[in-house]
Design an enzyme around this catalytic site. Structure first.
Site, PDB file in Angstrom:
ATOM      1  N   GLU A  49      44.821  48.882  38.365  1.00  0.00           N
ATOM      2  CA  GLU A  49      44.693  47.438  38.549  1.00  0.00           C
ATOM      3  C   GLU A  49      45.814  46.734  37.784  1.00  0.00           C
ATOM      4  OE1 GLU A  49      41.018  44.338  38.340  1.00  0.00           O
ATOM      5  OE2 GLU A  49      41.535  45.280  36.432  1.00  0.00           O
ATOM      6  N   LYS A 131      40.979  40.901  44.681  1.00  0.00           N
ATOM      7  CA  LYS A 131      39.683  41.049  44.018  1.00  0.00           C
ATOM      8  C   LYS A 131      38.825  39.831  44.339  1.00  0.00           C
ATOM      9  CE  LYS A 131      37.969  42.340  39.387  1.00  0.00           C
ATOM     10  NZ  LYS A 131      38.429  42.657  38.007  1.00  0.00           N
ATOM     11  N   CYS A 166      38.644  47.568  39.638  1.00  0.00           N
ATOM     12  CA  CYS A 166      37.877  47.441  38.392  1.00  0.00           C
ATOM     13  C   CYS A 166      36.385  47.213  38.658  1.00  0.00           C
ATOM     14  CB  CYS A 166      38.499  46.313  37.567  1.00  0.00           C
ATOM     15  SG  CYS A 166      37.975  46.222  35.847  1.00  0.00           S
TER      16      CYS A 166
END
Length: 320
Positions: A49, A131, A166
């Site tokens: 990430e 995300k 994540c």
């Protein structure tokens, strides 16, 4: 491609230290790692990430005001999807002949997003996602992905490749939707996360985040690559975490590769080691695991429980 034959695919999971807040050096290191993986026979490769320009742990231990200058530098060194820097990375992916999922802090106009670009062996970005919910204090610096980011799997010459960032792995419905997209190889892009300690809750430890990703392998009957960052001791001050006891440097890495029954396929590296992990996998093994557990097939009850997904991305501007 057919997943029923004996074809072996080599997957590669990165565990490495970013070039902190340095876009140009970050691109150069990314290219070196891609070429290295290609020379070692990799077909599918995953990065952590926000690999470019690195994960800013200082946002967790200093105020927004204290981080203004640091995050201004961070913004200027984040990567634009449509840029000369990205074109250089795409050319490297094409040269290496691999499929790459690149995690980075995406700079788009005046905002940042925690993004993954899916780049095929021709160097084309075949999918791009953000995300959908930055975690906790991350929301002070990164925007949210929209409905187009719910798509997390693309078809490739090496199987169906998926990816999440994540703590998206804690989003039960998001994981489930990825399974419904028939993922074969999942890229779990994580930042550097340190071992369990009294200063932070256990769910923000490398132990727990690793277990969570391992469960995704079993639950989705897919191969999973944990890709993570590390931090050296000499870069703690640079990252404004040198006085934070939670940070153990060198450390932060917990990269791993799991099979479709959740089994480890490689030996875990040291937390501070820079390494590319490799595993040779047969996608047909997925079907063996699916005999027992297919949570979007024979081991589901859609008449009782089902998932509703929107595919209409929100926009700030609408034309009459």
């Amino acid at each position: 491609m057919s997943h029923d034959g004996p074809k072996t695919i080599r997957v590669a999971a990165v565990q490495a230290e970013p070039e902190w807040n340095n876009l140009q050096k970050g691109v150069e290191k990314t290219i070196r790692l891609i070429i290295e993986a290609g020379k070692n026979g990799a077909n599918v490769m995953g990065f952590p990430e926000v690999w470019i320009p690195g994960y800013p742990w200082s946002i967790w231990n200093q105020s927004v005001v204290d981080n203004v200058e640091f995050m201004d530098e961070y913004f200027r060194n984040s990567l634009e999807r449509d840029s000369e820097e990205m074109n250089r990375i795409r050319c490297a992916v094409k040269e290496a002949g691999i499929f790459c999922v690149l995690g980075y802090s995406e700079r788009y106009q005046g905002s940042l997003y925690i993004s993954q670009s899916f780049i095929d062996e021709n160097g084309d970005i075949v999918h791009h996602r953000r995300k959908i919910k930055p975690t906790h204090v991350e929301r002070g610096f990164w925007g949210e992905g929209q409905a187009d980011s719910l798509k997390s799997v693309v078809k490739s010459s090496f199987g169906n490749i998926g990816g999440l960032n994540c703590w998206e792995h804690t989003q039960t419905l998001l994981r489930y939707y990825e399974y419904a997209q028939n993922v074969d190889i999942h890229i779990a892009s994580w930042p550097l996360i340190f071992g369990a300690c009294a200063e932070m809750q256990y769910h923000i430890s490398s132990e727990m985040c690793g277990k969570l990703t391992q469960v995704m392998s079993m639950e989705g009957a897919c191969f999973t690559l944990i890709c993570s960052q590390v931090m050296s001791a000499e870069n703690c001050e640079r990252n404004k975490v040198d006085k934070w006891s939670f940070v153990k440097a060198p450390g932060g890495g917990f990269s791993m590769i799991y099979g479709p029954a959740g089994e480890p396929l490689v030996e875990a590296p040291d937390a501070g080691e820079e390494v590319i992990l490799y595993a040779d996998v047969k996608l047909a093994e997925k079907w063996r695991a699916k005999q027992n557990l297919d949570v979007v097939g024979h081991y589901s009850r859609p008449d009782l429980l089902s998932l509703k997904v929107t595919n209409n991305a929100a926009s700030q501007v609408h034309f009459a």
